[in-house]
Design a protein around this motif. Structure first.
Motif, PDB file in Angstrom:
ATOM      1  N   THR A 173    -101.157 -38.656  66.029  1.00 30.38           N
ATOM      2  CA  THR A 173    -102.577 -37.562  66.752  1.00 30.38           C
ATOM      3  C   THR A 173    -104.241 -38.103  66.822  1.00 30.38           C
ATOM      4  O   THR A 173    -104.496 -38.229  66.188  1.00 30.38           O
ATOM      5  CB  THR A 173    -102.741 -36.562  65.806  1.00 30.38           C
ATOM      6  N   ARG A 182     -96.518 -28.357  66.604  1.00 26.49           N
ATOM      7  CA  ARG A 182     -96.826 -29.583  66.664  1.00 26.49           C
ATOM      8  C   ARG A 182     -96.154 -30.857  66.194  1.00 26.49           C
ATOM      9  O   ARG A 182     -96.091 -31.504  66.865  1.00 26.49           O
ATOM     10  CB  ARG A 182     -98.246 -29.094  67.183  1.00 26.49           C
ATOM     11  N   ASP A 240    -102.920 -31.594  72.785  1.00 21.02           N
ATOM     12  CA  ASP A 240    -101.339 -31.494  72.506  1.00 21.02           C
ATOM     13  C   ASP A 240    -100.759 -32.362  73.195  1.00 21.02           C
ATOM     14  O   ASP A 240     -99.844 -33.000  73.270  1.00 21.02           O
ATOM     15  CB  ASP A 240    -101.017 -30.169  72.027  1.00 21.02           C
ATOM     16  N   ASP A 290    -101.406 -36.070  72.439  1.00 19.13           N
ATOM     17  CA  ASP A 290    -100.577 -36.616  71.767  1.00 19.13           C
ATOM     18  C   ASP A 290     -99.022 -36.501  72.071  1.00 19.13           C
ATOM     19  O   ASP A 290     -98.453 -37.952  72.147  1.00 19.13           O
ATOM     20  CB  ASP A 290    -100.580 -35.879  70.689  1.00 19.13           C
TER      21      ASP A 290
END
Length: 507
Positions: A303, A312, A362, A365
């Motif tokens: 991440t 997530r 997000d 990632d």
């Protein structure tokens, strides 16, 4: 198909002594050996490159080495310290390169990088980067990647290049011409095989097995089969003491993708609680699935920022479930936070709180785990006047440093990776070209602005002490605008070759 890296540190003991000694360490060019007692004899147990070149050898009597090598520096060998430091290096590699890492005493480390190489620029880029980083820290290293531990071990220690990538499925051909000592056999077994006329692995693998097993035992063919991938060789991974880990064992092995995803969700939820109790967020996460045949299937995700959002993290892991081959079933699943950083709780948004910038971490990632961390980045300014040095890559979510590019001179929207030579018709010393040929096409200059003089950075190298470039912005008959320069001031040959180059294209 599994991919295994063998990292070989040929002068680990002497390199570690020099690094530990700092300014008080022996000079890099001085021959250095480490000695210890073998029975009642003091013998050489480690030697650096300079000592090896001068004739010192491991196993040689220390007195003979002192006579043979002038100005030889002798220090005491520290086997326990070497092993402890090698373990610390293995943990460092675990956090940054691969989910399965083990120490290969006395001078190596083995890494199972299956499915993780794309995060480091591919297999060749990963090996080159690993060797370069260790070299910058003062450690000489060689590395190889192959389908098996045995093949990678052999190539790292006996190939001529510092980094070797054996193509998948070609372990046999990659090691065929290596000496028998590459098979990790005892010295007396290797000597016995040489007496029989066998020198290379290719000479051995075509022979009938029964006579050799009768004379030398099963170890010869076990090592051959391990190197060729016929026999599985397990890696007993090292684990750091501070790693946060959750585990699930199954009474009945599982194999369906939906079942694996279900238990990934449960493991992530348990890991999130452990992270929350320590106010940590995960940056790198490993899912290790142990199959019934004791082999491992691994998923590694990373991440951009510390995260402990269960939804997530679950999505990042389940996106890669198709890369897991469950075989005859998975018995154990382990989820480990390989890299964790502080993450305090955040206040929930309300209508009374000002709007903040949208969180794109997000998305970052998802992209980084699909195409690799090095492929997702931002461009940042560098304080330099030389155009090709004015940009560097930084992580996509790195904080803004506040640095900007100077705005007093226009810069092209597209800067070429390196200036490309052009043929010009120009008046010297201060006039732009009347026309130029770039990539086989002649372009007539209709308008031009300049010159903008840029000097070399004399503190970098002597070649730039007097270096000069004169840049012009030019427009051709078709309205295309280019950034070109002349190397040199047009008068003094010491300032440059006086050739012309194209360096960028304006939008």
């Amino acid at each position: 198909m599994a991919r295994v890296v063998s990292l070989f540190l040929p002068t680990w003991s002497t390199d570690r002594l020099r690094r530990k000694g700092g300014d008080a360490a022996p000079p890099a060019e001085a021959p250095l050996v480490l000695t210890g007692l073998l029975g009642r004899r003091e013998v050489v147990l480690a030697a650096d490159t300079a000592a090896w070149t001068a004739g010192a050898r491991v196993g040689m009597a220390a007195t003979k080495a002192r006579v043979l090598v002038p100005k030889l520096i002798v220090r005491e060998y520290d086997a326990a310290g070497d092993a402890e430091a090698l373990g610390r290096l293995a943990v460092w590699l675990l956090r940054r390169y691969a989910p399965l890492v083990a120490v290969d005493l006395p001078d190596g480390i083995v890494l199972d990088t299956t499915g993780a190489d794309h995060l480091h620029g591919g297999e060749e880029g990963m090996l080159a980067g690993l060797v370069d980083r260790l070299g910058a820290s003062g450690f000489t290293s060689r590395s190889a990647i192959a389908d098996t531990w045995g093949a990678a071990h052999a190539l790292a220690r006996h190939a001529t290049r510092p980094t070797v990538v054996a193509p998948p499925g070609h372990a046999a051909s990659a090691i065929a011409q290596l000496p028998l000592s590459a098979l990790r056999l005892p010295a007396d077994t290797i000597e016995g095989l040489r007496v029989l006329g066998f020198e290379r692995i290719a000479d051995l693998i075509v022979q009938p097995r029964a006579p050799f097993a009768l004379r030398f035992g099963p170890q010869v063919w076990r090592r051959v089969d391990q190197a060729l991938g016929v026999l599985n060789e397990l890696i007993d991974p090292i684990r750091g003491e501070d790693l946060i880990e959750v585990r699930r064992s199954f009474a009945e092995p599982i194999g369906a993708a939906e079942t694996i995803k279900h238990y990934i969700g449960e493991l992530v939820a348990a890991l999130r609680q452990a992270l929350e109790s320590k106010e940590l967020g995960v940056r790198r996460l490993d899912l290790i699935c142990i199959r019934v045949d004791s082999s491992a299937q691994v998923i590694r995700v990373g991440t951009a920022l510390p995260v402990r959002d269960a939804k997530r993290l679950t999505r990042l892991l389940t996106d890669k479930v198709e890369t897991i081959d469950p075989g005859f079933g998975i018995e154990i699943m382990t989820l480990t936070a390989i890299l964790a950083e502080p993450l305090a709780g955040r206040q929930l948004m309300t209508s009374l709180v000002d709007d903040v910038a949208p969180d794109v971490s997000d998305l970052i990632d998802v992209l980084a785990n699909r195409v690799g961390e090095r492929s997702v980045y931002r461009a940042a300014p560098v304080a330099t006047d030389v155009p090709e040095r004015s940009v560097r890559r930084i992580p996509a979510m790195a904080p803004d440093s506040g640095a900007t590019w100077p705005g007093h001179w226009p810069r092209p929207a597209r800067l070429l990776p390196s200036p490309e030579p052009i043929e010009t018709v120009a008046l010297l010393p201060d006039h732009p070209p009347v026309s130029f040929i770039w990539r086989g096409i002649r372009r007539r200059v209709r308008r031009a602005d300049g010159p903008e003089r840029i000097f070399g950075e004399w503190w970098r190298c002597d070649a730039e002490l007097a270096a000069v470039r004169d840049y012009f912005r030019v427009e051709d008959d078709g309205g295309e605008r280019y950034w070109i320069f002349r190397s040199g001031d047009g008068q003094d040959a010491a300032t440059g070759s006086h050739r012309w180059f194209l360096h960028g294209v304006f939008g």
